[in-house]
Write a protein that holds these residues in place. Structure first.
Motif, short mmCIF file in Angstrom:
data_model
loop_
_atom_site.label_atom_id
_atom_site.label_comp_id
_atom_site.label_asym_id
_atom_site.label_seq_id
_atom_site.Cartn_x
_atom_site.Cartn_y
_atom_site.Cartn_z
N THR A 79 0.87 -1.19 0.00
CA THR A 79 0.00 0.00 0.00
C THR A 79 0.90 1.23 0.00
O THR A 79 1.90 1.26 0.70
N GLU A 80 0.52 2.22 -0.80
CA GLU A 80 1.36 3.41 -0.91
C GLU A 80 0.49 4.66 -0.84
O GLU A 80 -0.60 4.68 -1.39
N MET A 81 1.01 5.67 -0.16
CA MET A 81 0.25 6.91 -0.03
C MET A 81 1.18 8.10 -0.22
O MET A 81 2.31 8.10 0.27
N THR A 82 0.72 9.10 -0.97
CA THR A 82 1.46 10.35 -1.11
C THR A 82 0.61 11.46 -0.50
O THR A 82 -0.57 11.58 -0.83
N ILE A 83 1.22 12.24 0.39
CA ILE A 83 0.43 13.19 1.18
C ILE A 83 1.27 14.42 1.51
O ILE A 83 2.50 14.33 1.58
N GLY A 84 0.62 15.55 1.67
CA GLY A 84 1.32 16.78 2.07
C GLY A 84 1.85 16.63 3.49
O GLY A 84 1.07 16.39 4.42
N GLY A 85 3.15 16.75 3.66
CA GLY A 85 3.77 16.48 4.96
C GLY A 85 3.26 17.38 6.08
O GLY A 85 3.01 16.94 7.20
N LYS A 86 3.07 18.67 5.77
CA LYS A 86 2.65 19.62 6.80
C LYS A 86 1.23 19.31 7.28
O LYS A 86 0.94 19.27 8.48
N ASN A 130 6.03 10.51 0.62
CA ASN A 130 5.58 9.22 0.10
C ASN A 130 5.75 8.19 1.21
O ASN A 130 6.83 8.04 1.78
N ILE A 131 4.66 7.48 1.55
CA ILE A 131 4.71 6.48 2.63
C ILE A 131 4.38 5.11 2.04
O ILE A 131 3.35 4.95 1.37
N GLN A 132 5.27 4.14 2.28
CA GLN A 132 5.09 2.80 1.73
C GLN A 132 4.88 1.81 2.87
O GLN A 132 5.70 1.71 3.77
N PHE A 133 3.75 1.07 2.78
CA PHE A 133 3.40 0.08 3.80
C PHE A 133 3.51 -1.33 3.21
O PHE A 133 3.18 -1.54 2.04
N THR A 134 3.93 -2.30 4.04
CA THR A 134 3.97 -3.69 3.58
C THR A 134 3.07 -4.59 4.43
O THR A 134 3.23 -5.79 4.44
N PRO A 142 10.62 11.89 1.36
CA PRO A 142 10.10 13.00 0.56
C PRO A 142 9.95 12.51 -0.88
O PRO A 142 10.80 11.76 -1.37
N THR A 143 8.88 12.93 -1.57
CA THR A 143 8.65 12.47 -2.94
C THR A 143 9.86 12.82 -3.82
O THR A 143 10.32 13.96 -3.85
N GLY A 144 10.36 11.80 -4.50
CA GLY A 144 11.46 12.02 -5.45
C GLY A 144 12.81 12.29 -4.82
O GLY A 144 13.71 12.80 -5.48
N ASP A 145 12.99 11.97 -3.52
CA ASP A 145 14.27 12.22 -2.86
C ASP A 145 14.69 10.97 -2.09
O ASP A 145 14.09 10.62 -1.09
N ASP A 146 15.75 10.31 -2.58
CA ASP A 146 16.20 9.08 -1.93
C ASP A 146 17.28 9.32 -0.88
O ASP A 146 17.79 8.38 -0.28
N SER A 147 17.64 10.59 -0.66
CA SER A 147 18.76 10.85 0.26
C SER A 147 18.33 10.79 1.72
O SER A 147 19.16 10.78 2.61
N ILE A 148 17.01 10.77 1.96
CA ILE A 148 16.52 10.75 3.34
C ILE A 148 15.41 9.72 3.48
O ILE A 148 14.57 9.57 2.58
N LEU A 149 15.44 8.99 4.58
CA LEU A 149 14.46 7.92 4.80
C LEU A 149 14.15 7.84 6.29
O LEU A 149 15.05 7.98 7.12
N GLN A 150 12.87 7.66 6.61
CA GLN A 150 12.45 7.41 8.00
C GLN A 150 11.66 6.11 8.00
O GLN A 150 10.82 5.88 7.12
N LEU A 151 11.94 5.25 8.99
CA LEU A 151 11.24 3.97 9.09
C LEU A 151 10.63 3.86 10.50
O LEU A 151 11.28 4.22 11.48
#
Length: 378
Positions: free
Chosen positions: A262-269, A348-352, A362-371
């Motif tokens: 499941t994937e969701m894209t949402i405004g962070g603020k 962008n939030i990805q659920f398994t 952040p959408t389109g940015d692989d330099s930062i990740l939170q899990l």
């Protein structure tokens, strides 16, 4: 030793080095600040064995005189008294003079303090670091990388290695990872210098927090030298030494899922504010748990229920949702911490699955990740 110095520069230097001074130290002299007057200016040093900070105040800067050294030498003065005194002196200039028997006079205007000093030769030497290979990174980028990872270190000493941030340098990329085994923060960025060899170091979170307070938010480069058990950060007028944590940091690459259901894209603020509201009724509960539901139609709902207080339900607008429907519970605090370091960017939030860790980027940015690991609520 005798010198005159601009009071505001002395206060700035003391503010930097006192961050390394501990009142609870087994070595009494380390409860003091070491002051050295030499031909180039004044050096202040503070240390607690784990962290050592050296601040240099030059004789002049931009054509203005800052320090006038009449007689070189050194003294160690009790940090908490020295700090309090210099902050409250009446005039813009301060004179410090050491007399016989280590008696130290601090004068400003009509105010005069006498402090008992300690012999500078008894103060431990700073670590000698061989500078085989110096790494360089813009200071403002370094500060951002620390801020985006250090909050996720473990507060528990049961696994000391997790109280630090794992730094690896390979192929010109610095990768910083922190985890407390319930969540993970990762940030990577290019770094200059080095001799092409890979580096690995686990830097205590406490050290990085103190370093971040000292560094100016500037594009000037900070130099980093790593050795087997020490790291040195060198900024404009500051040297910051920290011991490294011993042991092997766990392999965190296995924790990050390679696929999602499941994937969701949402405004962070907006999402951050909605989680904040939902957590208002969850704060009494252990873990302040919030529930997220993504329906078949792609509607997103956040809720929290504390039987003795009440419940809250909120529909949230997402820019896109794909995949299976999902109901998942997690710590509101962990989610808010993660969203804050993404700084309001579209997320962008990805659920398994309901009980598997999920990933925020952040959408389109692989330099930062939170899990974040979800919470079982039944």
């Amino acid at each position: 030793m005798k010198f005159q110095i601009q009071r505001d520069r002395l206060v700035d230097g003391v503010n930097d080095v006192i961050k390394a001074v501990s009142s609870r130290t087994a070595i009494p002299i380390l409860s003091g600040i070491k002051i050295t007057a030499h031909d180039e200016g004044i050096t202040l040093t503070g240390s607690d064995s784990d962290i050592s900070i050296e601040s240099f105040i030059p004789k002049e800067e931009d054509g203005k005189e800052i320090v006038n050294v009449e007689k070189t030498g050194g003294i160690v003065l009790q940090a908490k008294f020295f700090e309090s005194i210099v902050k409250k002196l009446p005039l813009d200039t301060v004179e410090i003079e050491v007399h016989s028997h280590l008696q130290t006079v601090i004068r400003s205007g009509k105010s005069e303090f006498n402090l008992n000093g300690q012999d500078v030769s008894e103060y431990p030497r700073l670590p000698e670091i061989e500078e085989d290979s110096v790494l360089k990174i813009p200071t403002n980028l370094l500060k951002t990388m620390i801020r985006q990872t250090v909050f996720a270190v473990s507060a528990s000493e049961t696994r000391p290695i997790l109280t630090g941030v794992n730094w690896t340098v390979e192929d010109g990329i610095l990768n910083c990872v922190a985890t407390d085994s319930h969540r993970l923060a990762m940030r990577k960025a290019p770094i200059n210098g080095g001799n092409g060899e890979p580096y690995k170091a686990v830097i205590p979170g406490k050290s990085l927090n103190e370093l971040n307070k000292i560094l100016d938010d500037t594009a000037d480069e900070t130099e980093i030298v790593m050795t087997e058990n020490q790291v040195l950060f060198r900024a404009k007028h500051v040297l910051f030494f920290s011991r490294l944590l011993e042991g092997n940091y766990p392999d965190t690459s296995r924790l990050v899922p390679s696929e999602s259901k499941t994937e969701m894209t949402i405004g962070g603020k907006d999402f951050l504010q909605a989680i904040d509201r939902a957590s208002l009724l969850a704060r009494e509960e252990r873990n302040n748990v919030v529930k997220l539901n993504i329906s078949d139609e792609g509607n997103v709902q956040i809720s929290s229920n504390t039987p003795e207080i009440g419940k809250v339900v909120e529909e949230v607008h997402s820019d896109a949702t794909t995949g299976e429907e999902l109901t998942i519970s997690f710590s509101a605090k962990y989610m808010m911490d993660a969203l804050k370091v993404l700084e309001g960017a579209e997320t962008n939030i990805q659920f398994t699955g309901a009980m598997r860790p999920f990933v925020l980027r952040p959408t389109g940015d692989d330099s930062i990740l939170q899990l974040i690991t979800p919470v079982r609520t039944y």
